[in-house]
Design a protein around this motif. Structure first.
Motif, PDB file in Angstrom:
ATOM      1  N   ALA A 295      -0.929   2.001   9.895  1.00 57.16           N
ATOM      2  CA  ALA A 295      -0.539   0.652   9.472  1.00 57.16           C
ATOM      3  C   ALA A 295       0.914   0.391   9.809  1.00 57.16           C
ATOM      4  CB  ALA A 295      -0.760   0.481   7.979  1.00 57.16           C
ATOM      5  N   ALA A 296       1.157  -0.689  10.557  1.00 54.77           N
ATOM      6  CA  ALA A 296       2.524  -1.089  10.884  1.00 54.77           C
ATOM      7  C   ALA A 296       2.900  -2.403  10.213  1.00 54.77           C
ATOM      8  CB  ALA A 296       2.675  -1.231  12.404  1.00 54.77           C
ATOM      9  N   ASP A 297       2.008  -2.931   9.356  1.00 56.32           N
ATOM     10  CA  ASP A 297       2.232  -4.256   8.769  1.00 56.32           C
ATOM     11  C   ASP A 297       2.082  -4.239   7.252  1.00 56.32           C
ATOM     12  OD1 ASP A 297      -0.485  -3.743   8.779  1.00 56.32           O
ATOM     13  OD2 ASP A 297      -1.052  -5.842   9.053  1.00 56.32           O
ATOM     14  N   SER A 298       2.471  -3.143   6.612  1.00 56.39           N
ATOM     15  CA  SER A 298       2.287  -2.995   5.171  1.00 56.39           C
ATOM     16  C   SER A 298       3.500  -3.533   4.421  1.00 56.39           C
ATOM     17  CB  SER A 298       2.072  -1.523   4.818  1.00 56.39           C
ATOM     18  OG  SER A 298       1.894  -1.370   3.426  1.00 56.39           O
ATOM     19  N   LEU A 299       3.249  -4.411   3.442  1.00 56.17           N
ATOM     20  CA  LEU A 299       4.307  -5.015   2.629  1.00 56.17           C
ATOM     21  C   LEU A 299       4.342  -4.345   1.265  1.00 56.17           C
ATOM     22  CD1 LEU A 299       6.305  -7.556   2.709  1.00 56.17           C
ATOM     23  CD2 LEU A 299       4.582  -8.659   1.263  1.00 56.17           C
ATOM     24  N   GLY A 300       5.556  -4.091   0.780  1.00 54.28           N
ATOM     25  CA  GLY A 300       5.739  -3.549  -0.559  1.00 54.28           C
ATOM     26  C   GLY A 300       6.415  -4.562  -1.457  1.00 54.28           C
ATOM     27  N   ALA A 301       6.154  -4.491  -2.756  1.00 53.66           N
ATOM     28  CA  ALA A 301       6.808  -5.354  -3.739  1.00 53.66           C
ATOM     29  C   ALA A 301       7.452  -4.465  -4.797  1.00 53.66           C
ATOM     30  CB  ALA A 301       5.801  -6.299  -4.380  1.00 53.66           C
ATOM     31  N   TYR A 302       8.765  -4.621  -5.005  1.00 49.98           N
ATOM     32  CA  TYR A 302       9.510  -3.806  -5.954  1.00 49.98           C
ATOM     33  C   TYR A 302      10.084  -4.701  -7.046  1.00 49.98           C
ATOM     34  CZ  TYR A 302       9.182   0.047  -2.650  1.00 49.98           C
ATOM     35  OH  TYR A 302       8.710   1.037  -1.837  1.00 49.98           O
TER      36      TYR A 302
ATOM     37  N   ASP B  65      13.566   3.090 -12.288  1.00 50.93           N
ATOM     38  CA  ASP B  65      13.713   1.832 -13.028  1.00 50.93           C
ATOM     39  C   ASP B  65      12.908   0.698 -12.408  1.00 50.93           C
ATOM     40  OD1 ASP B  65      15.666   2.930 -14.852  1.00 50.93           O
ATOM     41  OD2 ASP B  65      17.114   2.827 -13.209  1.00 50.93           O
ATOM     42  N   ARG B  66      12.145   0.993 -11.367  1.00 51.26           N
ATOM     43  CA  ARG B  66      11.410  -0.054 -10.658  1.00 51.26           C
ATOM     44  C   ARG B  66       9.902   0.179 -10.748  1.00 51.26           C
ATOM     45  NH1 ARG B  66      15.874  -1.698  -7.735  1.00 51.26           N
ATOM     46  NH2 ARG B  66      17.126  -0.047  -6.782  1.00 51.26           N
ATOM     47  N   ASN B  67       9.162  -0.894 -10.610  1.00 58.56           N
ATOM     48  CA  ASN B  67       7.714  -0.812 -10.384  1.00 58.56           C
ATOM     49  C   ASN B  67       7.430  -1.220  -8.948  1.00 58.56           C
ATOM     50  OD1 ASN B  67       7.911  -1.568 -13.509  1.00 58.56           O
ATOM     51  ND2 ASN B  67       6.013  -0.451 -13.169  1.00 58.56           N
ATOM     52  N   CYS B  68       6.458  -0.575  -8.351  1.00 58.68           N
ATOM     53  CA  CYS B  68       6.162  -0.833  -6.945  1.00 58.68           C
ATOM     54  C   CYS B  68       4.675  -1.083  -6.731  1.00 58.68           C
ATOM     55  CB  CYS B  68       6.606   0.355  -6.085  1.00 58.68           C
ATOM     56  SG  CYS B  68       6.111   0.232  -4.350  1.00 58.68           S
ATOM     57  N   LEU B  69       4.382  -2.115  -5.953  1.00 58.54           N
ATOM     58  CA  LEU B  69       3.046  -2.328  -5.404  1.00 58.54           C
ATOM     59  C   LEU B  69       3.173  -2.156  -3.900  1.00 58.54           C
ATOM     60  CD1 LEU B  69       1.862  -5.555  -7.283  1.00 58.54           C
ATOM     61  CD2 LEU B  69       1.133  -3.220  -7.720  1.00 58.54           C
ATOM     62  N   SER B  70       2.363  -1.312  -3.312  1.00 62.40           N
ATOM     63  CA  SER B  70       2.474  -1.065  -1.879  1.00 62.40           C
ATOM     64  C   SER B  70       1.162  -1.366  -1.168  1.00 62.40           C
ATOM     65  CB  SER B  70       2.894   0.385  -1.608  1.00 62.40           C
ATOM     66  OG  SER B  70       1.895   1.277  -2.071  1.00 62.40           O
ATOM     67  N   ASN B  71       1.239  -1.337   0.155  1.00 60.57           N
ATOM     68  CA  ASN B  71       0.073  -1.556   1.010  1.00 60.57           C
ATOM     69  C   ASN B  71      -0.555  -2.929   0.799  1.00 60.57           C
ATOM     70  OD1 ASN B  71      -1.639  -0.657   3.101  1.00 60.57           O
ATOM     71  ND2 ASN B  71      -3.215  -0.070   1.632  1.00 60.57           N
TER      72      ASN B  71
ATOM     73  N   LEU C  75      -4.183  -4.180  -0.117  1.00 58.86           N
ATOM     74  CA  LEU C  75      -4.291  -5.093  -1.248  1.00 58.86           C
ATOM     75  C   LEU C  75      -4.340  -6.539  -0.760  1.00 58.86           C
ATOM     76  CD1 LEU C  75      -1.761  -3.732  -3.923  1.00 58.86           C
ATOM     77  CD2 LEU C  75      -4.259  -3.705  -4.035  1.00 58.86           C
ATOM     78  N   THR C  76      -5.214  -7.343  -1.348  1.00 59.86           N
ATOM     79  CA  THR C  76      -5.259  -8.769  -1.025  1.00 59.86           C
ATOM     80  C   THR C  76      -4.121  -9.483  -1.742  1.00 59.86           C
ATOM     81  OG1 THR C  76      -6.681  -9.311  -2.910  1.00 59.86           O
ATOM     82  CG2 THR C  76      -7.770  -8.660  -0.840  1.00 59.86           C
ATOM     83  N   TYR C  77      -3.778 -10.669  -1.265  1.00 62.32           N
ATOM     84  CA  TYR C  77      -2.720 -11.445  -1.909  1.00 62.32           C
ATOM     85  C   TYR C  77      -3.077 -11.756  -3.358  1.00 62.32           C
ATOM     86  CZ  TYR C  77      -1.414 -12.295   2.987  1.00 62.32           C
ATOM     87  OH  TYR C  77      -1.074 -12.147   4.308  1.00 62.32           O
TER      88      TYR C  77
END
Length: 256
Positions: free
Chosen positions: A182-189, A203-209, A216-218
């Motif tokens: 995967a070259a297009d994976s977005l993470g949310a911190y 101190d952070r929460n992360c959603l990846s892939n 993960l779908t939007y």
């Protein structure tokens, strides 16, 4: 068949075909002599090239801004002046350019969303705007700051941005390090009350892939993120003390 044992390295065996339906991992590719079959070797080289392109392709903030039509955006850069410096000096990617800091708006905001190129501008171009829209739509009553589009940025740059703008919480959407699948994976911190130079990964929460349809779908990612944000604001924490309970709650509802 060798010495009474089946050679499971043969790529077209039914066992491997069944397993490959459930993963993008390169398994059971077979052999051509002592090497990979030509087709799989070329696929591997193509994936490697895509990963390199993702890291080195320039960030185009106007692409993200176009997907956020109607929402105010601000553009900033980190202290890393170019891509090579960014890759060689991770510390500079965590600090704001002093000139850009002075131009950031200041307000009494609950959250600021930062879209950072990270290590895959492709992931940001393809997924970030949809994630900002989907998450904001779930934040009823929140005071949301203008979206910050950050170039040559790492996750911790969000701490500096939130502190400078007066936001209580920051969400950094960042292009994750490309892999060979995967070259297009977005993470949310997600970070509550970030402290530049002091906040740690714990101190952070992360959603990846985040990358539909294979990750993960939007809708799922935005729902999880908004849930964490609401719970984090309620408890006054993010990180190891804040857990995503959405999957457990969904299972409980099905059992009722």
């Amino acid at each position: 068949m060798t010495n009474g044992q089946v050679d499971l390295s043969v790529g077209d065996l039914p066992l491997w075909s069944a397993l490959r339906r459930h993963t993008q991992a390169r398994i059971g590719l077979g052999r051509a002599g002592t090497s990979l079959p030509t087709r799989h070797r070329l696929e591997l080289q193509s994936a490697h090239a895509a990963a390199r392109d993702a890291v080195h392709s320039p960030f185009e903030p106007e692409v993200v801004a176009a997907g956020l039509a109607g929402r105010e955006t601000v553009r900033v850069r980190s202290a890393a002046g170019d891509r090579l410096t960014y890759l060689q000096r991770p510390d500079l990617g965590r600090r704001l350019d002093p000139t850009d800091r002075a131009h950031l708006p200041v307000g009494d905001w609950d959250v600021v969303f930062v879209v950072a190129d990270g290590l895959s501008s492709r992931a940001v171009h393809e997924h970030a705007a949809a994630m900002v829209r989907g998450t904001v739509a779930r934040l009823v009553g929140w005071r949301v700051a203008p979206v910050v589009l950050a170039e040559q940025a790492r996750v911790a740059l969000g701490d500096d941005i939130a502190s400078a703008m007066g936001a209580a919480m920051v969400v950094v959407f960042v292009g994750e390090r490309p892999g060979m699948s995967a070259a297009d994976s977005l993470g949310a911190y997600l970070t509550y009350r970030p402290r530049p130079g002091e906040t740690t990964d714990a101190d952070r929460n992360c959603l990846s892939n985040i990358r539909p349809p294979l990750g993960l779908t939007y809708e799922l990612a935005a729902g999880k993120l908004a849930g964490l944000m609401g719970r984090g604001r309620e408890l006054g924490i993010t990180g190891v003390g804040l857990k995503d309970e959405s999957d457990r709650e969904a299972v409980a509802e099905r059992l009722l």
